[in-house]
Each structure stands twice: as C-alpha cells, then as structure tokens.
Design an enzyme around this catalytic site. Structure first.
Site, mmCIF file in Angstrom:
data_model
loop_
_atom_site.group_PDB
_atom_site.id
_atom_site.type_symbol
_atom_site.label_atom_id
_atom_site.label_comp_id
_atom_site.label_asym_id
_atom_site.label_seq_id
_atom_site.Cartn_x
_atom_site.Cartn_y
_atom_site.Cartn_z
ATOM 1 N N ASN A 107 0.843 -1.204 0.000
ATOM 2 C CA ASN A 107 0.000 0.000 0.000
ATOM 3 C C ASN A 107 0.873 1.248 0.000
ATOM 4 O OD1 ASN A 107 -0.504 1.916 2.517
ATOM 5 N ND2 ASN A 107 0.133 -0.081 3.330
ATOM 6 N N PHE A 111 -1.748 8.309 4.239
ATOM 7 C CA PHE A 111 -2.633 8.857 5.292
ATOM 8 C C PHE A 111 -3.877 9.582 4.765
ATOM 9 C CE2 PHE A 111 1.187 9.631 8.420
ATOM 10 C CZ PHE A 111 1.277 8.265 8.654
ATOM 11 N N SER A 174 5.382 5.103 8.744
ATOM 12 C CA SER A 174 4.729 4.811 7.469
ATOM 13 C C SER A 174 5.654 5.267 6.350
ATOM 14 C CB SER A 174 3.381 5.519 7.373
ATOM 15 O OG SER A 174 2.491 4.953 8.288
ATOM 16 N N ASN A 176 4.935 6.120 3.371
ATOM 17 C CA ASN A 176 4.276 6.843 2.277
ATOM 18 C C ASN A 176 4.072 8.336 2.516
ATOM 19 O OD1 ASN A 176 3.941 4.302 0.885
ATOM 20 N ND2 ASN A 176 2.350 3.854 2.398
ATOM 21 N N THR A 177 4.603 8.844 3.624
ATOM 22 C CA THR A 177 4.603 10.295 3.854
ATOM 23 C C THR A 177 6.060 10.736 3.810
ATOM 24 O OG1 THR A 177 2.600 10.270 5.182
ATOM 25 C CG2 THR A 177 4.097 12.111 5.554
ATOM 26 N N ASN A 241 5.745 -1.490 11.356
ATOM 27 C CA ASN A 241 4.977 -1.018 10.208
ATOM 28 C C ASN A 241 5.351 -1.867 8.982
ATOM 29 O OD1 ASN A 241 3.371 0.756 8.561
ATOM 30 N ND2 ASN A 241 3.716 2.335 10.115
HETATM 31 C C1 LIG Z 1 -3.781 -0.737 3.486
HETATM 32 C C2 LIG Z 1 -2.944 -0.505 4.704
HETATM 33 C C3 LIG Z 1 -2.987 0.742 5.329
HETATM 34 C C4 LIG Z 1 -2.203 0.983 6.474
HETATM 35 N N1 LIG Z 1 -2.284 2.198 7.085
HETATM 36 C C5 LIG Z 1 -1.600 2.409 8.232
HETATM 37 C C6 LIG Z 1 -1.723 3.632 8.935
HETATM 38 O O1 LIG Z 1 -2.486 4.520 8.562
HETATM 39 N N2 LIG Z 1 -0.979 3.797 10.063
HETATM 40 C C7 LIG Z 1 -0.144 2.826 10.545
HETATM 41 O O2 LIG Z 1 0.503 3.021 11.592
HETATM 42 N N3 LIG Z 1 -0.019 1.637 9.900
HETATM 43 C C8 LIG Z 1 -0.737 1.413 8.774
HETATM 44 N N4 LIG Z 1 -0.619 0.206 8.127
HETATM 45 C C9 LIG Z 1 0.349 -0.809 8.646
HETATM 46 C C10 LIG Z 1 -0.333 -1.825 9.563
HETATM 47 O O3 LIG Z 1 -0.863 -1.222 10.712
HETATM 48 C C11 LIG Z 1 0.667 -2.914 9.994
HETATM 49 O O4 LIG Z 1 1.704 -2.307 10.738
HETATM 50 C C12 LIG Z 1 1.293 -3.650 8.800
HETATM 51 O O5 LIG Z 1 0.351 -3.824 7.776
HETATM 52 C C13 LIG Z 1 1.847 -5.019 9.197
HETATM 53 O O6 LIG Z 1 0.819 -5.861 9.706
HETATM 54 P P1 LIG Z 1 0.056 -6.973 8.808
HETATM 55 O O7 LIG Z 1 1.105 -7.792 8.120
HETATM 56 O O8 LIG Z 1 -0.765 -7.751 9.799
HETATM 57 O O9 LIG Z 1 -0.787 -6.224 7.850
HETATM 58 C C14 LIG Z 1 -1.377 -0.058 6.995
HETATM 59 C C15 LIG Z 1 -1.360 -1.304 6.349
HETATM 60 C C16 LIG Z 1 -2.133 -1.540 5.234
HETATM 61 C C17 LIG Z 1 -2.087 -2.888 4.589
#
Ligand SMILES: Cc1cc2nc3c(=O)[nH]c(=O)nc-3n(C[C@H](O)[C@H](O)[C@H](O)COP(=O)(O)O)c2cc1C
Length: 361
Positions: A107, A111, A174, A176-177, A241
């Site tokens: 992704n 934000f 993150s 992406n910022t 993350n």
């Molecule tokens: C579509 C998407 C959006 C995410 N947005 C955020 C976010 O806004 N803030 C954040 O701290 N992590 C964000 N994450 C990261 C997740 O909170 C997590 O740290 C990461 O996906 C690893 O966990 P997972 O393998 O269970 O997905 C996002 C992940 C995905 C897939």
C-alpha cells in the site's frame, strides 16, 4: 461464510472492497463473533486490561467510524487512525495492491483521512453510546503531508484526542509520507518524544504513549533507538509497520509497486526486529508485535520473541472477520495443552531459553 463471498470481494479493487467492509461494519451487517474469551488470554500492559491479546492494527479504520463492528469480530483491542490534524486525500488511486499467492499487500495510501474533527466526533460518539465496552482503543497519530514542523501536528493531536484514547501511538514509520521515517533518527527522536511525553502528562487521563517503528532498521539503529526510548521513558513500542523490502518470491509486476509491503512475507522480519528490541531494552518496555500474523502459532512466535500483545491487518483481508475469534480459540487450546496458566508466560520466552542454555554451556 467468508469463503463464500471472498471471490466476489476479490473481484473488486482493494480500496473499494475496503470501503464496503467499513460500511458493513458501521451498519451492523457484519457478523458478531463475540463469544467469551478464556481467562488465560487476559493480559495487562501499561495499566490497561485486555480480554485477549489480539488487536486490530492501525490503517484499517482511519476515521474511527466502525469501532462497534470491529470489536464485534472478537478483537481484544483496536487501534484507530492514522489521523492527521487536517483532512487529506492521500496518494492517487490505485494505491493498494494484493498478491494472493503470498498473502501479501503493498500500500501507498499516504494517510488519507477526514482529519482530527471528524475522528474526534466519531470516537466521542462511540464512547457515549457504548460505555460498557471496555476493550482498549488506541489512537494512532501522524502529521499532514505539508507540515514542515512535525512536532506541531503531534502535539495538537495529543491535546485534542488524548482524553478519548486508552493509549496513543506516535507513528513515525509509514513509508508513504515523505520524511516521516526520518523522525526515527535517534538525534531527532530523543527531544521529540520527550516533548510529546510531557504533553500527554498534562492530560488528566495521561494515556500511555507508544511509538510505532519501521522494520527497515539496522542492528546499530535498533541499539541506539532502544537507548533513546529507555531514556525518554516511553510507555511501549509497536513493531512493526510495513517494509520497503521486496523478497525474491514476489513477481516483478507486483514488486515494482511503490509503498510498504505487509502480510505473510513481513512475518519473519518483524519478529526479528521484536526480538532485537526486546533484547536491547532488556524486556523493560512492553512491545506490541505486528507483521504477517494470521494464526495462533504466529502469535506465539511474536510473543516468545518479546511481544506482550499482537495486532494484525492484512490477514483479515485474506481470512475474513472470523479470524480473531479463531486465533483466540486456538491460543486457549494451546495454553491448556501446554499447561500455561496465562498467555503472558510466553512473553520473551525465547530469550530466557537462550540465557538458560548459555548458562548451561
Ligand atoms: C492498506 C494498509 C494501510 C495501512 N495504514 C496504516 C496507517 O495509517 N498507520 C499505521 O501506523 N499503519 C498502517 N498500516 C500498517 C499496519 O498497521 C501494519 O503495521 C502492517 O500492515 C503489518 O501488519 P500486517 O502484516 O498484519 O498487515 C497499513 C497497512 C495496510 C495494509
């Protein structure tokens, strides 16, 4: 049930599927799988009690609009956000990509969210309507893309949202910022976190303040960040993350998408980072572990490496809303079979085993 509708959901663009899921959760259409948790799963960190250690990770509900439906899936806690002070659109679509064979997602959302005002209203309404729901709610805070003084945004969000949060997460990870991950630099992090801790201590409820970090850190960086976190007296660490890595097993068409990779291929790396932070902080800071968790075995692995709680996101996309409850059932059965009284006995077990075997050698 999810197996039945999954092919239809996967025909949709991931972001469209996500929007419909949030709508369903808001409208009460989603299944409520909330049977009671086994008492062996009950755990405490930072003065908060969790009926089970499985939480929803940040990013799923950026505007805190579907909390009731989310907790109904059986999560022991949920983290909302990332919220920024002003509303922002995020990066252009498409910006979420699935790779089904490896259970991965990339992704580059950036934000997108409706901003502090809407988030605060939603969270207040939820608190007023469901005072009996005791599952801790985390608020994950970040800065707007155009902010040149990051601390300003984080301070404002603590002042405005801290009183509604059971814990706050400072997101500096993150990918992406632009510039966000630079905030992890120890020289910046020390005064920055000191100021944020002082700000949250001014609040009546003084919510625990945790920091969420990236998996793309070297051993040296982990060691110096650990020192800073202990000095600052941070309440906990959220690891990790998404990663910028692109493992060889990914096809190039998917791997070339910009953004952070999550899901099964992040699992081993995030567990390693948890183990290193646990070691470098001598187990003195609670860790919430995330990255590729989809089974009870994954939870056990993260906890043995040093996590006190875990979170998941991507696995929910691939396995559906019954997943948290299933994991809790399997964890309860595991603890019973292996004669553990409580899940917290697993925390950091790998390190204790290592110490014992090196003492024996
Ligand atoms: C579509 C998407 C959006 C995410 N947005 C955020 C976010 O806004 N803030 C954040 O701290 N992590 C964000 N994450 C990261 C997740 O909170 C997590 O740290 C990461 O996906 C690893 O966990 P997972 O393998 O269970 O997905 C996002 C992940 C995905 C897939």
């Amino acid at each position: 049930m999810y197996d039945f509708i999954k092919p239809l959901i996967f025909k949709l663009q991931p972001e469209m599927a996500h929007r419909l899921t949030i709508k369903a959760l808001r409208s009460g259409l989603s299944p409520r799988c909330g049977s009671k948790n086994d008492s062996s799963l009950r755990t405490e960190i930072c003065g908060l009690t969790f009926s089970n250690p499985i939480g929803l990770a940040a990013g799923f509900d950026k505007n805190a609009e579907a909390l009731f439906g989310i907790l109904g899936m059986g999560f022991g806690f949920a983290e909302m956000g990332t919220v920024t002070p002003n509303p922002q659109e995020g990066n252009p679509c498409p910006r979420i990509f699935r790779h089904v064979p490896t259970g991965s997602v990339i992704n580059r959302m950036g934000f997108p969210n409706e901003g502090l005002g809407v988030f605060k209203d939603n969270l207040k309404k939820f608190r007023d309507k469901h005072p009996a729901l005791k599952a801790p709610i985390g608020v994950n805070i970040g800065m707007n893309k155009d902010q040149t003084d990051p601390e300003k945004d984080y301070i404002l969000l603590i002042q405005e949202l801290g009183q509604y949060a059971d814990y706050l997460t400072v997101n500096v990870s993150s990918p992406n910022t632009p510039g966000l991950r630079d905030l992890q630099n120890p020289a910046f992090l020390a005064p920055f976190l000191t100021n944020l801790m002082a700000e949250k201590d001014k609040l009546e409820n003084k919510p625990p303040l945790l920091v969420k970090l990236a998996p793309d850190l070297s051993e040296e960086q982990i060691s110096s960040i650990s020192k800073v976190l202990l000095e600052v007296g941070i309440d906990g660490i959220i690891l990790t993350n998404t990663t910028l890595d692109r493992p060889d097993s990914l096809p190039s068409t998917f791997a070339q998408e910009k953004g952070g990779l999550s899901g099964a291929l992040l699992k081993a790396k995030s567990t390693e980072i948890i183990a290193q932070f646990y070691h470098d902080t001598q187990g003195r800071l609670p860790i919430i572990g995330i990255g590729g968790v989809s089974t009870a075995d994954d939870v056990i692995e993260k906890m043995r490496a040093g996590a006190s709680l875990v979170q998941l996101y991507t696995a929910l996309v691939y396995h559906g809303p019954a997943l948290p409850r299933q994991i809790c059932q399997d964890l309860g059965a595991f603890l019973k079979e292996k004669n553990y009284k409580n899940i917290s006995e697993l925390v950091g077990e790998d390190h204790k085993n290592k110490e014992t075997s090196s003492a024996r050698a």
